[in-house]
Design a protein around this motif. Sequence first.
Motif, PDB file in Angstrom:
ATOM      1  N   GLY A 187       0.798  -1.207   0.000  1.00 26.23           N
ATOM      2  CA  GLY A 187       0.000   0.000   0.000  1.00 26.23           C
ATOM      3  C   GLY A 187       0.833   1.261   0.000  1.00 26.23           C
ATOM      4  O   GLY A 187       2.060   1.230  -0.148  1.00 26.23           O
ATOM      5  N   ASP A 236      -3.768  -2.172  -0.998  1.00 27.68           N
ATOM      6  CA  ASP A 236      -4.257  -2.917  -2.159  1.00 27.68           C
ATOM      7  C   ASP A 236      -4.935  -4.172  -1.619  1.00 27.68           C
ATOM      8  O   ASP A 236      -4.282  -5.028  -1.020  1.00 27.68           O
ATOM      9  CB  ASP A 236      -3.102  -3.295  -3.096  1.00 27.68           C
ATOM     10  N   THR A 237      -6.237  -4.275  -1.823  1.00 27.72           N
ATOM     11  CA  THR A 237      -7.004  -5.384  -1.238  1.00 27.72           C
ATOM     12  C   THR A 237      -7.911  -6.033  -2.276  1.00 27.72           C
ATOM     13  O   THR A 237      -9.126  -5.798  -2.293  1.00 27.72           O
ATOM     14  CB  THR A 237      -7.841  -4.880  -0.044  1.00 27.72           C
ATOM     15  N   GLU A 250     -11.299  -1.840  -4.593  1.00 27.62           N
ATOM     16  CA  GLU A 250     -10.077  -2.635  -4.677  1.00 27.62           C
ATOM     17  C   GLU A 250      -9.053  -2.205  -3.629  1.00 27.62           C
ATOM     18  O   GLU A 250      -7.967  -2.740  -3.575  1.00 27.62           O
ATOM     19  CB  GLU A 250      -9.462  -2.511  -6.078  1.00 27.62           C
ATOM     20  N   ASN A 251      -9.427  -1.214  -2.820  1.00 26.42           N
ATOM     21  CA  ASN A 251      -8.521  -0.712  -1.801  1.00 26.42           C
ATOM     22  C   ASN A 251      -9.248  -0.599  -0.474  1.00 26.42           C
ATOM     23  O   ASN A 251     -10.433  -0.298  -0.428  1.00 26.42           O
ATOM     24  CB  ASN A 251      -7.985   0.680  -2.172  1.00 26.42           C
TER      25      ASN A 251
END
Length: 174
Positions: A37, A60-61, A103-104
């Motif tokens: 991240g 970033d997930t 996405e984060n």
Amino acid sequence: MQNGDDKKLLEILQKEKFLAFFDFCKLGEDGSSEIDGLCKVAQPSDKAVVDYISLTFIFDTPSEGKVALAKRIMANFTTASFKKVIPSVYAITSVSCSMRAAENYVHQIDVVFKGVILEDTQELIKKIVYVVRTAAGLDTEVPQWWDDDASVPERTEAERSNWAARIAAYLHLK
């Protein structure tokens, strides 16, 4: 707190000055990154009113497992973890500001000081990054200083929508 005070605090939060950013990651036992991240660092433009340093962690997930890991990492930050390195810390606020289906994972921490910050800002940010490394076990890059006010990056939608939560955290409201 009266309505006028709420507006003043909101105005302070909206006029934050972007100072720096740094990349971070959580390394697994095999040395590969489990999660990556970026952290954005800001402070109020008018330091005479409120003194704090704002940290916006953007992880970033791409999966629910990564979101859960990001939340576990952020739970490691406490007022005590910052006070151990920076005695002038008064309190921290810690607020998730992620939107679902993103996405984060975005999480905001405000490190609030007892009074006017007398320490050199760059040295203070280095100490804060040290806390990020030791309290959360994150590997960090060296902070990149943001000197050009003309090209400050835009706030993300999650950051913009999080003002009420940050105000509530400042006022210790649930």
